[in-house]
Design a protein around this motif. Sequence first.
Motif, PDB file in Angstrom:
ATOM      1  N   ASN A 508       0.847  -1.192   0.000  1.00  0.00           N
ATOM      2  CA  ASN A 508       0.000   0.000   0.000  1.00  0.00           C
ATOM      3  C   ASN A 508       0.889   1.251   0.000  1.00  0.00           C
ATOM      4  O   ASN A 508       1.860   1.333   0.749  1.00  0.00           O
ATOM      5  CB  ASN A 508      -0.885  -0.025   1.252  1.00  0.00           C
ATOM      6  CG  ASN A 508      -2.001   1.006   1.182  1.00  0.00           C
ATOM      7  OD1 ASN A 508      -1.798   2.099   0.658  1.00  0.00           O
ATOM      8  ND2 ASN A 508      -3.156   0.638   1.726  1.00  0.00           N
ATOM      9  N   HIS A 510       0.351   3.902   1.275  1.00  0.00           N
ATOM     10  CA  HIS A 510       0.322   4.532   2.592  1.00  0.00           C
ATOM     11  C   HIS A 510       1.530   4.133   3.429  1.00  0.00           C
ATOM     12  O   HIS A 510       1.928   4.836   4.355  1.00  0.00           O
ATOM     13  CB  HIS A 510      -0.969   4.149   3.310  1.00  0.00           C
ATOM     14  CG  HIS A 510      -1.143   4.842   4.628  1.00  0.00           C
ATOM     15  ND1 HIS A 510      -1.199   6.207   4.761  1.00  0.00           N
ATOM     16  CD2 HIS A 510      -1.250   4.330   5.905  1.00  0.00           C
ATOM     17  CE1 HIS A 510      -1.341   6.534   6.032  1.00  0.00           C
ATOM     18  NE2 HIS A 510      -1.375   5.400   6.749  1.00  0.00           N
ATOM     19  N   GLN A 511       2.121   2.975   3.094  1.00  0.00           N
ATOM     20  CA  GLN A 511       3.315   2.540   3.809  1.00  0.00           C
ATOM     21  C   GLN A 511       4.459   3.540   3.633  1.00  0.00           C
ATOM     22  O   GLN A 511       5.202   3.820   4.573  1.00  0.00           O
ATOM     23  CB  GLN A 511       3.749   1.163   3.282  1.00  0.00           C
ATOM     24  CG  GLN A 511       2.762   0.044   3.535  1.00  0.00           C
ATOM     25  CD  GLN A 511       2.695  -0.329   5.000  1.00  0.00           C
ATOM     26  OE1 GLN A 511       3.690  -0.195   5.712  1.00  0.00           O
ATOM     27  NE2 GLN A 511       1.533  -0.779   5.446  1.00  0.00           N
ATOM     28  N   SER A 513       4.099   6.792   3.021  1.00  0.00           N
ATOM     29  CA  SER A 513       3.729   7.994   3.777  1.00  0.00           C
ATOM     30  C   SER A 513       4.072   7.834   5.248  1.00  0.00           C
ATOM     31  O   SER A 513       4.630   8.731   5.895  1.00  0.00           O
ATOM     32  CB  SER A 513       2.236   8.281   3.627  1.00  0.00           C
ATOM     33  OG  SER A 513       1.913   8.558   2.293  1.00  0.00           O
ATOM     34  N   MET A 514       3.727   6.665   5.806  1.00  0.00           N
ATOM     35  CA  MET A 514       4.029   6.410   7.210  1.00  0.00           C
ATOM     36  C   MET A 514       5.537   6.405   7.453  1.00  0.00           C
ATOM     37  O   MET A 514       6.030   6.963   8.438  1.00  0.00           O
ATOM     38  CB  MET A 514       3.433   5.076   7.638  1.00  0.00           C
ATOM     39  CG  MET A 514       1.912   5.050   7.701  1.00  0.00           C
ATOM     40  SD  MET A 514       1.295   3.387   8.044  1.00  0.00           S
ATOM     41  CE  MET A 514       2.074   3.061   9.618  1.00  0.00           C
ATOM     42  N   GLN A 589       0.611  13.047   1.084  1.00  0.00           N
ATOM     43  CA  GLN A 589       1.027  11.877   0.311  1.00  0.00           C
ATOM     44  C   GLN A 589       2.289  12.223  -0.462  1.00  0.00           C
ATOM     45  O   GLN A 589       2.324  13.199  -1.198  1.00  0.00           O
ATOM     46  CB  GLN A 589      -0.085  11.475  -0.687  1.00  0.00           C
ATOM     47  CG  GLN A 589       0.226  10.252  -1.514  1.00  0.00           C
ATOM     48  CD  GLN A 589       0.198   8.972  -0.695  1.00  0.00           C
ATOM     49  OE1 GLN A 589      -0.538   8.876   0.292  1.00  0.00           O
ATOM     50  NE2 GLN A 589       1.014   7.998  -1.065  1.00  0.00           N
TER      51      GLN A 589
END
Length: 738
Positions: A508, A510-511, A513-514, A589
Amino acid sequence: MHIRNSQPAQHPKMTVYRDTVLLSDPTLLAKIDNLRDLNIGQHVPLPQLVVVGDQSSGKSSLLESLCGIPFPKAQSLCTRHATQITSRRSDEESVKITINPGPHASELHRKQLEKFRQTLPSGQNLRERFADILAEANKSMGLRAEASKGEGDIFSEDVLKVEIQGPNEDYLTVIDVPGIFRTTMEGTTKNDMAMVKELVRGYIKDDRTIILAVLPSNVDIATQEILELAEEYDKSGERTLGVLTKADLVLENRAQAAVCDLIQGRRRPLTLGYFLVRNRGPDNGDVEPSELDQIFRQSPWNDLPPGRVGIAALKEQLAVLLVEISRREFPKLLREVNDKIKECKKELAGLGPPRQDEREQRSFLSRIAEAFQHRARAALAADYQADPAFDQTELRLITNVVNITEVYSAEFRQGAHARHFEDVRPVPEDEYSESEPEEDQGQRTVQCLRKLLDEAKLDEYTPDESNELGSILVPPARPRYSWYNGTVTTWIADTYLRSRGLDLGTFNAHQVSMAFAEQSRNWGALTSVYMSRVVVTLHRFIATALRSVCPDDEARKQLWSAILDSLVERYQKAVDHAHLLIEVERHKQPYTLNQQFSEALSKARGERITELLHPKARKDTKQYGELQYMVNLDDIARAAAGKRNLDRMQEEIHDILRAYYNLALDRFVDNVFHLAVGHNLLHGPSSPLQVFTQEWVFNLEPDSLEQIVGESRATKKSRSVLTKKIDDLTKALKILKR
């Protein structure tokens, strides 16, 4: 007292001027009197004759003999203020009586004294009305009607001035001061006793004063304090003239011999010597001085030099002394008045331009604003040669900001990432070296800059700075550097395992971003410290620049108070902008169109493959004459065949994060400097440097303008005093030159 010789004291020039002084120098004496009219004596000492003595020494009777004015002789009506008596020869008779205010008189008291003005047609009228006039003068000065009772002061610093003109008057000016007393009498205190003594000291201390020490002949001279007092300021006795009164009361032969010894210079000699006089007493009525002087034809007085006995001889000698001291001191007096004018003008200039009304206040503050903006422009352009004020480190604004920014950039690259990135490049064995690389020149520069920042104490705040800037100031925080936190790969694996879903070899977005938010978690702390240092530097520049262009402490204090809220507001706006940049970079993002990202990512992927192929490569030096590594094409296809999906995803996230992080770091540091610092703090229209401008001054309300630069009561008083002093001294200069 010291004396130059033991011969009878005779003034050395008396015989030269005795026949000419009264005829040739009225203009000179008139000039000195005109200076007294202006009260110039409080600024520069004037040639003068001052009559001093103990109470009951015969001062009042002596003054009556010298000037023809019947001073009160009763103990309760003793002299309680200085009296200046000026007599001049003129075809027409006139008398003018005024009061000159003392040096510490208030403006209200001065105005009260201006109302006192008496004019009389002749000296005879003055003699008839003098007691009443004296009572009125005492009332105007605020003195008690009687020393022993009533309201008001007993003694005054004001000066009663009596000017007498007439065809039979002599050229003479004498000043009478209150008599010294050693014990308090009814209505007087020890403070009064001390005040009189200080008043006498004030009149006799200057070298241009001839001290007429009045001493009663019938009292032992050793008991007369006035000679001791005169000796404090005239140690050689060169300007003290002793006047022995009450000759008719010296009856014993021994006492008469002692008086003769004084006159003849054989006892306690003075350079100007002693005179023996007999004044009119309470029982003598209207006896003429010539009749009183008959006593000097009797023994033992008839053996004394004729020029040393009698009122006529004394008056003649006083006229000679007054002219001589005036002639001698005239050039020095002229020079002193000139010097005083220059001194006063310099002191007045130190107060700055006058700020009495709105026009003067706005003009004054506008000039300061213009000078401040000129200094700010020079500081931003590093044009430090324009003004020696830039020798102060605080005024070298752009240099200080650039140095702070370079340290910030270096610290950011060194410690902004929370975890250590892996280096995936293979290192050939033959390229490995155990030797340490030489110290980087750039690193040495950064160390020097850090030392400069430490010397500037940008992380130490004064109490005023802490109070004024409040939460904007951030103490330096020590970030937890990457080697304390482990590698970013370990964190990626742990986070992925805690949050993955169903996937077929993908992850993902989002990984990333984290991971980026985690890796950039030190950005906020480092940037806050950087912004704090820049704000402190700018704040100190503004304060120092204002001190250099506005020397008036009170005006600068009020100005600082007026602009402080706007300064803090604009500082805060810049800090908020920096925080916005942090928020945007860390929590959005990750995305970029910069080609360098693709190039960096491709390079990282290539290094990964190179790392896998390196064990299978063989060395070959034939083709190019240098060491080459050769690989089989089939090995390339099988290079990553053995990796798990988890490993591949860790590496991919790591390489994407690293490529993006380095790109974002450079972009972020540049944006913080150009936007938060350059635009918001230094060059933009909302810069704190644009708070204090001429436009701001023009828009100030009159009340605010008065509060900021309206002169304080003390400054107004100083300006008024200096202006009047310059005016008086300028008039005095004209009198002396004409």
